[in-house]
Scaffold this motif. Structure first.
Motif, mmCIF file in Angstrom:
data_model
loop_
_atom_site.group_PDB
_atom_site.id
_atom_site.type_symbol
_atom_site.label_atom_id
_atom_site.label_comp_id
_atom_site.label_asym_id
_atom_site.label_seq_id
_atom_site.Cartn_x
_atom_site.Cartn_y
_atom_site.Cartn_z
ATOM 1 N N ASN A 1 1.020 -1.295 -0.339
ATOM 2 C CA ASN A 1 -0.296 -0.056 -0.012
ATOM 3 C C ASN A 1 0.780 1.119 0.242
ATOM 4 O OD1 ASN A 1 1.192 0.419 2.550
ATOM 5 N ND2 ASN A 1 -0.586 0.086 3.575
ATOM 6 N N GLN A 2 2.379 0.810 -0.077
ATOM 7 C CA GLN A 2 3.363 2.680 -0.057
ATOM 8 C C GLN A 2 2.958 2.977 -1.541
ATOM 9 O OE1 GLN A 2 6.772 1.692 1.862
ATOM 10 N NE2 GLN A 2 6.102 0.226 3.660
ATOM 11 N N LEU A 3 2.686 1.900 -2.755
ATOM 12 C CA LEU A 3 2.892 2.860 -3.679
ATOM 13 C C LEU A 3 1.274 2.525 -4.843
ATOM 14 C CD1 LEU A 3 4.127 3.286 -6.710
ATOM 15 C CD2 LEU A 3 4.769 1.110 -7.226
ATOM 16 N N LEU A 4 0.734 3.107 -5.086
ATOM 17 C CA LEU A 4 -0.432 2.799 -5.908
ATOM 18 C C LEU A 4 -0.394 3.477 -7.535
ATOM 19 C CD1 LEU A 4 -2.846 5.254 -3.594
ATOM 20 C CD2 LEU A 4 -2.851 3.444 -2.988
ATOM 21 N N THR B 1 11.646 3.856 1.302
ATOM 22 C CA THR B 1 11.844 3.154 1.633
ATOM 23 C C THR B 1 12.516 2.169 1.577
ATOM 24 O OG1 THR B 1 9.489 2.172 1.998
ATOM 25 C CG2 THR B 1 9.592 3.453 3.804
ATOM 26 N N PRO B 2 12.857 1.116 2.051
ATOM 27 C CA PRO B 2 13.351 -0.416 0.503
ATOM 28 C C PRO B 2 11.923 -1.023 0.039
ATOM 29 C CG PRO B 2 13.869 -0.262 3.093
ATOM 30 C CD PRO B 2 13.290 0.721 3.288
ATOM 31 N N GLN B 3 10.821 -0.696 0.977
ATOM 32 C CA GLN B 3 9.380 -1.626 0.620
ATOM 33 C C GLN B 3 9.574 -0.619 -1.146
ATOM 34 O OE1 GLN B 3 7.757 -4.330 1.462
ATOM 35 N NE2 GLN B 3 6.631 -3.958 -0.703
ATOM 36 N N SER C 1 14.332 3.807 -7.622
ATOM 37 C CA SER C 1 14.861 3.259 -8.697
ATOM 38 C C SER C 1 13.967 4.419 -10.111
ATOM 39 C CB SER C 1 12.906 1.145 -9.016
ATOM 40 O OG SER C 1 14.072 0.940 -8.398
ATOM 41 N N ILE C 2 14.747 5.134 -9.799
ATOM 42 C CA ILE C 2 14.075 6.470 -11.034
ATOM 43 C C ILE C 2 15.354 6.620 -11.284
ATOM 44 C CG2 ILE C 2 12.986 8.294 -11.657
ATOM 45 C CD1 ILE C 2 10.082 6.886 -9.941
ATOM 46 N N SER C 3 16.172 7.219 -10.368
ATOM 47 C CA SER C 3 16.665 8.222 -9.937
ATOM 48 C C SER C 3 18.412 8.027 -11.082
ATOM 49 C CB SER C 3 17.499 8.763 -9.219
ATOM 50 O OG SER C 3 18.751 7.811 -8.284
ATOM 51 N N THR D 1 10.627 1.412 -2.749
ATOM 52 C CA THR D 1 11.741 1.127 -3.486
ATOM 53 C C THR D 1 11.275 -0.057 -4.438
ATOM 54 O OG1 THR D 1 13.771 2.695 -2.449
ATOM 55 C CG2 THR D 1 14.192 1.051 -4.727
ATOM 56 N N GLU D 2 11.599 -0.741 -3.893
ATOM 57 C CA GLU D 2 11.206 -2.533 -4.735
ATOM 58 C C GLU D 2 9.952 -2.166 -4.828
ATOM 59 O OE1 GLU D 2 11.268 -6.452 -5.821
ATOM 60 O OE2 GLU D 2 12.611 -4.843 -5.215
ATOM 61 N N ASP D 3 8.732 -1.488 -4.494
ATOM 62 C CA ASP D 3 7.685 -1.836 -5.402
ATOM 63 C C ASP D 3 7.745 -0.896 -6.396
ATOM 64 O OD1 ASP D 3 5.855 -3.351 -3.210
ATOM 65 O OD2 ASP D 3 4.827 -1.137 -2.392
ATOM 66 N N LEU D 4 8.671 0.156 -6.584
ATOM 67 C CA LEU D 4 8.909 0.934 -7.886
ATOM 68 C C LEU D 4 9.519 0.372 -8.865
ATOM 69 C CD1 LEU D 4 9.154 4.586 -5.629
ATOM 70 C CD2 LEU D 4 7.545 3.958 -7.938
ATOM 71 N N ARG D 5 10.965 -0.505 -8.150
ATOM 72 C CA ARG D 5 11.638 -1.489 -8.841
ATOM 73 C C ARG D 5 9.958 -2.524 -9.956
ATOM 74 N NH1 ARG D 5 13.410 -5.677 -10.000
ATOM 75 N NH2 ARG D 5 12.278 -6.646 -8.154
ATOM 76 N N LYS D 6 9.749 -3.120 -9.568
ATOM 77 C CA LYS D 6 9.030 -4.054 -9.841
ATOM 78 C C LYS D 6 8.034 -3.085 -11.063
ATOM 79 C CE LYS D 6 7.147 -5.814 -6.581
ATOM 80 N NZ LYS D 6 6.067 -7.317 -5.798
ATOM 81 N N VAL D 7 6.714 -2.220 -10.469
ATOM 82 C CA VAL D 7 6.611 -1.329 -11.835
ATOM 83 C C VAL D 7 7.271 -1.400 -12.738
ATOM 84 C CG1 VAL D 7 4.505 -0.350 -11.724
ATOM 85 C CG2 VAL D 7 4.597 -1.670 -9.523
ATOM 86 N N LEU D 8 7.944 -0.364 -12.703
ATOM 87 C CA LEU D 8 8.718 -0.199 -13.878
ATOM 88 C C LEU D 8 9.105 -0.914 -14.227
ATOM 89 C CD1 LEU D 8 9.980 3.251 -11.560
ATOM 90 C CD2 LEU D 8 8.455 3.813 -13.768
ATOM 91 N N ASN D 9 10.127 -1.897 -13.703
ATOM 92 C CA ASN D 9 10.430 -2.588 -15.045
ATOM 93 C C ASN D 9 9.407 -3.847 -16.027
ATOM 94 O OD1 ASN D 9 12.694 -2.462 -14.066
ATOM 95 N ND2 ASN D 9 13.413 -3.736 -13.284
ATOM 96 N N TRP D 10 8.093 -3.960 -15.327
ATOM 97 C CA TRP D 10 7.255 -3.952 -16.353
ATOM 98 C C TRP D 10 6.439 -3.551 -16.678
ATOM 99 C CZ3 TRP D 10 2.379 -1.613 -15.112
ATOM 100 C CH2 TRP D 10 0.692 -2.281 -16.118
ATOM 101 N N PHE D 11 6.649 -2.226 -16.184
ATOM 102 C CA PHE D 11 6.193 -0.722 -17.673
ATOM 103 C C PHE D 11 7.379 -0.606 -18.827
ATOM 104 C CE2 PHE D 11 7.648 3.546 -18.593
ATOM 105 C CZ PHE D 11 6.140 4.001 -19.190
ATOM 106 N N GLU D 12 8.361 -1.227 -18.536
ATOM 107 C CA GLU D 12 9.450 -0.842 -19.584
ATOM 108 C C GLU D 12 9.350 -1.943 -20.291
ATOM 109 O OE1 GLU D 12 11.700 1.588 -19.883
ATOM 110 O OE2 GLU D 12 12.500 2.164 -17.685
#
Length: 279
Positions: free
Chosen positions: A11-14, A37-39, A102-104, A41-52
């Motif tokens: 729930n840290q990323l919508l 937070t690490p969580q 997972s963006i910078s 960051t991990e949420d962003l990594r997973k979703v952005l890798n999928w988005f790519e």
């Protein structure tokens, strides 16, 4: 909402889809000013890798819930880790090639739009600096205050700010740790494209920019974005060679959208773009 299945997140990323071909990511720790937070960051990594790799999504908008886009690292948690010797910032940088949130330091071929209400600080600003189009509310503030905490803006902000603003203006933010307004970020430092009247206008403006981008060929947009990324790394001739023979350019010139664009021009009508083939 497109018929896609994004990865599960906390729930840290919508994760939402405000319009066709557009992904919206909302950092969702408003009480903590969306400190990373690490969580998260991990949420962003997973979703952005999928988005790519998802052909039907062409643009991503990143924003924050509440009154700040992102206040940077969770310094309380970092302090606890530092005191216990759990992890060092160098180890964190080494293990996450995509940088802060997972963006910078992510080198995407797809456009990133930052919708900044309230402000961005530290790593939050480093994320913003790596976006392609930045919209800020007029009350937004920006700072890289790392030197005031005894740390470094090591997640990609230093070279990006230097390229955008030049050495002296970058030094003003990085060596003094000063805070600047949205108007200064737009007029003096050059990393904000558009300033809008209030926080409630930021997402509307971002959606409008995404819609404008999606009026263009997604193949051509992604190939052009790739050229921009390469231009940051290489000189002119090496960039040109890498780009011309790169997969994005090959897809553009061999794909259906270039045929559709030229045909639509000849027929004096609006092009009907299709999602690019996977590389």
């Amino acid at each position: 909402m497109p018929s896609v299945n994004p990865p599960n997140t906390s729930n840290q990323l919508l994760v939402s889809f405000p319009s066709e071909h557009v992904l919206l990511l909302t950092l969702n720790r408003p009480k903590q000013l969306n400190a990373m937070t690490p969580q998260l960051t991990e949420d962003l990594r997973k979703v952005l890798n999928w988005f790519e790799e998802e052909p039907s999504l062409w643009v991503v908008i990143v924003t924050g819930a509440g009154r700040v886009f992102c206040a940077g690292a969770d310094l309380k948690a970092w302090n606890n880790d530092q005191q216990q010797g759990v992890v060092t910032e160098q180890e964190g940088v080494a293990t996450n090639p995509y940088g802060f949130g997972s963006i910078s330091r992510r080198q995407s071929r797809k456009p990133f739009i930052a919708a900044v209400a309230g402000g961005a600080y530290g790593g939050g600003l480093e994320m913003v600096l790596n976006c392609d189009y930045v919209i800020a509310s007029e009350d937004a503030k920006f700072a890289l205050p790392e030197v005031k905490r005894g740390v470094i803006a090591i997640q990609g902000g230093i070279p990006r700010l230097s390229q955008i603003a030049g050495h002296q203006l970058a030094s003003e933010l990085l060596l003094l740790g000063k805070t600047i307004s949205a108007d200064e970020a737009h007029r003096r430092f050059g990393f904000v494209n558009q300033v809008v009247p209030g926080s409630d206008s930021v997402l509307r403006a971002a959606a409008a920019v995404a819609e404008q981008m999606n009026l263009n060929s997604p193949d051509a947009v992604q190939a052009t974005k790739r050229a921009l990324v390469l231009a940051q790394e290489f000189g002119h001739s090496e960039m040109l060679t890498n780009h011309v023979w790169g997969p994005e350019s090959k897809r553009t010139y061999r794909g259906e959208n270039i045929k559709e664009g030229l045909r639509a021009f000849a027929e004096k009508r609006t092009p009907r773009w299709t999602s690019p083939a996977k590389l």
